[in-house]
Design a protein around this motif. Structure first.
Motif, PDB file in Angstrom:
ATOM      1  N   TYR A 190      14.005 -39.827  11.738  1.00 50.18           N
ATOM      2  CA  TYR A 190      13.764 -39.211  10.433  1.00 50.18           C
ATOM      3  C   TYR A 190      12.682 -38.139  10.525  1.00 50.18           C
ATOM      4  CZ  TYR A 190      12.613 -38.735   5.480  1.00 50.18           C
ATOM      5  OH  TYR A 190      12.370 -38.239   4.224  1.00 50.18           O
ATOM      6  N   THR A 191      11.593 -38.458  11.217  1.00 50.39           N
ATOM      7  CA  THR A 191      10.495 -37.500  11.350  1.00 50.39           C
ATOM      8  C   THR A 191      10.959 -36.232  12.056  1.00 50.39           C
ATOM      9  OG1 THR A 191       8.875 -39.309  11.440  1.00 50.39           O
ATOM     10  CG2 THR A 191       8.162 -37.157  12.271  1.00 50.39           C
ATOM     11  N   LEU A 192      11.797 -36.388  13.091  1.00 51.36           N
ATOM     12  CA  LEU A 192      12.331 -35.225  13.801  1.00 51.36           C
ATOM     13  C   LEU A 192      13.126 -34.330  12.856  1.00 51.36           C
ATOM     14  CD1 LEU A 192      13.001 -33.575  16.326  1.00 51.36           C
ATOM     15  CD2 LEU A 192      14.895 -35.172  16.773  1.00 51.36           C
ATOM     16  N   GLU A 193      13.986 -34.918  12.047  1.00 49.37           N
ATOM     17  CA  GLU A 193      14.811 -34.127  11.136  1.00 49.37           C
ATOM     18  C   GLU A 193      13.968 -33.419  10.080  1.00 49.37           C
ATOM     19  OE1 GLU A 193      18.104 -36.369   9.616  1.00 49.37           O
ATOM     20  OE2 GLU A 193      18.771 -36.976  11.608  1.00 49.37           O
ATOM     21  N   ILE A 194      12.960 -34.110   9.565  1.00 46.35           N
ATOM     22  CA  ILE A 194      12.080 -33.482   8.572  1.00 46.35           C
ATOM     23  C   ILE A 194      11.290 -32.338   9.199  1.00 46.35           C
ATOM     24  CG2 ILE A 194      10.105 -33.831   7.029  1.00 46.35           C
ATOM     25  CD1 ILE A 194      12.703 -35.024   5.987  1.00 46.35           C
ATOM     26  N   GLU A 195      10.800 -32.546  10.409  1.00 49.12           N
ATOM     27  CA  GLU A 195      10.040 -31.495  11.087  1.00 49.12           C
ATOM     28  C   GLU A 195      10.924 -30.291  11.396  1.00 49.12           C
ATOM     29  OE1 GLU A 195       6.888 -31.226  11.555  1.00 49.12           O
ATOM     30  OE2 GLU A 195       6.338 -33.220  10.845  1.00 49.12           O
ATOM     31  N   LEU A 196      12.205 -30.518  11.730  1.00 52.08           N
ATOM     32  CA  LEU A 196      13.130 -29.414  11.964  1.00 52.08           C
ATOM     33  C   LEU A 196      13.325 -28.596  10.692  1.00 52.08           C
ATOM     34  CD1 LEU A 196      15.849 -31.139  14.194  1.00 52.08           C
ATOM     35  CD2 LEU A 196      14.353 -29.251  14.871  1.00 52.08           C
ATOM     36  N   LEU A 197      13.463 -29.279   9.577  1.00 53.77           N
ATOM     37  CA  LEU A 197      13.590 -28.563   8.307  1.00 53.77           C
ATOM     38  C   LEU A 197      12.314 -27.805   7.972  1.00 53.77           C
ATOM     39  CD1 LEU A 197      15.417 -31.262   6.142  1.00 53.77           C
ATOM     40  CD2 LEU A 197      16.373 -29.106   6.976  1.00 53.77           C
ATOM     41  N   LYS A 198      11.179 -28.424   8.289  1.00 52.73           N
ATOM     42  CA  LYS A 198       9.886 -27.826   7.969  1.00 52.73           C
ATOM     43  C   LYS A 198       9.672 -26.501   8.704  1.00 52.73           C
ATOM     44  CE  LYS A 198       4.966 -29.002   7.796  1.00 52.73           C
ATOM     45  NZ  LYS A 198       3.969 -30.087   8.016  1.00 52.73           N
TER      46      LYS A 198
END
Length: 207
Positions: A190-198
């Motif tokens: 989840y953190t990876l996906e959020i950071e990619l969006l960020k």
């Protein structure tokens, strides 16, 4: 929604009925749940149940609505602690949810809900599929968001950013249950996906 007679009950009696409902909806999905078991666990006559709720679906979606309200309040508190950082707040709240799901009864209840997901269940959990409900949800939290950290033009774009983040969150929660992911793996994904969006997905090419 509950009938007025439900809210006339004492807090203790309301909580007893809610616990009985959670116990039954944790045992089996909504379609297989039995009102007979709920009233048995709650220690009330079957007729009393219909004085409080129309049917088991009415009770089930009331529980999910309460969960959504609790999540909204927690989300706002996390936003304040994160100085309005939307991405950090989503990560903190996702972690809180999957920690909560480690408790067996909570996990069984939400596993049954998430793995039997439909439009109505998703709307109840995230208040995101119904435009009017989602907008009211958005109004409650938007003033706590630090928009100076976001690459957006206006409030309309902010609303869509939140919808995207909620969709990613829902996907990861479903994966958490469907694949029985360990806590660390679920949070890492989840953190990876959020950071990619960020940081954005489109590479800037000079010239």
């Amino acid at each position: 929604m509950p009938k007025p007679t439900f809210f006339n009950l004492s807090k203790e009696k309301r909580e007893t009925l809610m616990k009985a409902a959670i116990k039954e909806f944790s045992r089996v999905p909504l379609n297989d749940a039995l009102i007979a078991n709920i009233v048995k666990f709650a220690g009330i006559p079957r007729g009393s149940f219909y004085q409080y709720f129309e049917d088991k679906e009415d009770l089930f979606f009331y529980l999910l609505d309460q969960y959504a309200e609790e999540n909204k309040e927690s989300f706002i508190l996390s936003l304040e602690k994160a100085n309005g950082d939307l991405f950090d707040t989503f990560i903190v709240e996702f972690k809180r949810m999957i920690v909560n799901f480690r408790k067996k009864e909570n996990r069984d209840f939400f596993k049954n809900a998430f793995l039997n997901m439909n439009h109505k269940v998703e709307t109840a959990i995230l208040k995101s599929s119904d435009e009017e409900k989602f907008y009211h949800h958005f109004i409650d939290i938007k003033n706590f968001i630090n928009i100076s950290k976001l690459n957006i033009a206006d409030e309309h774009e902010l609303l869509h950013v939140i919808q995207i983040l909620m969709a990613v969150t829902m996907h990861n929660l479903i994966q958490n249950f469907a694949r029985e992911l360990p806590f660390e793996d679920s949070l890492k994904n989840y953190t990876l996906e959020i950071e990619l969006l960020k940081k954005g997905l489109c590479k800037k090419i000079d010239g």
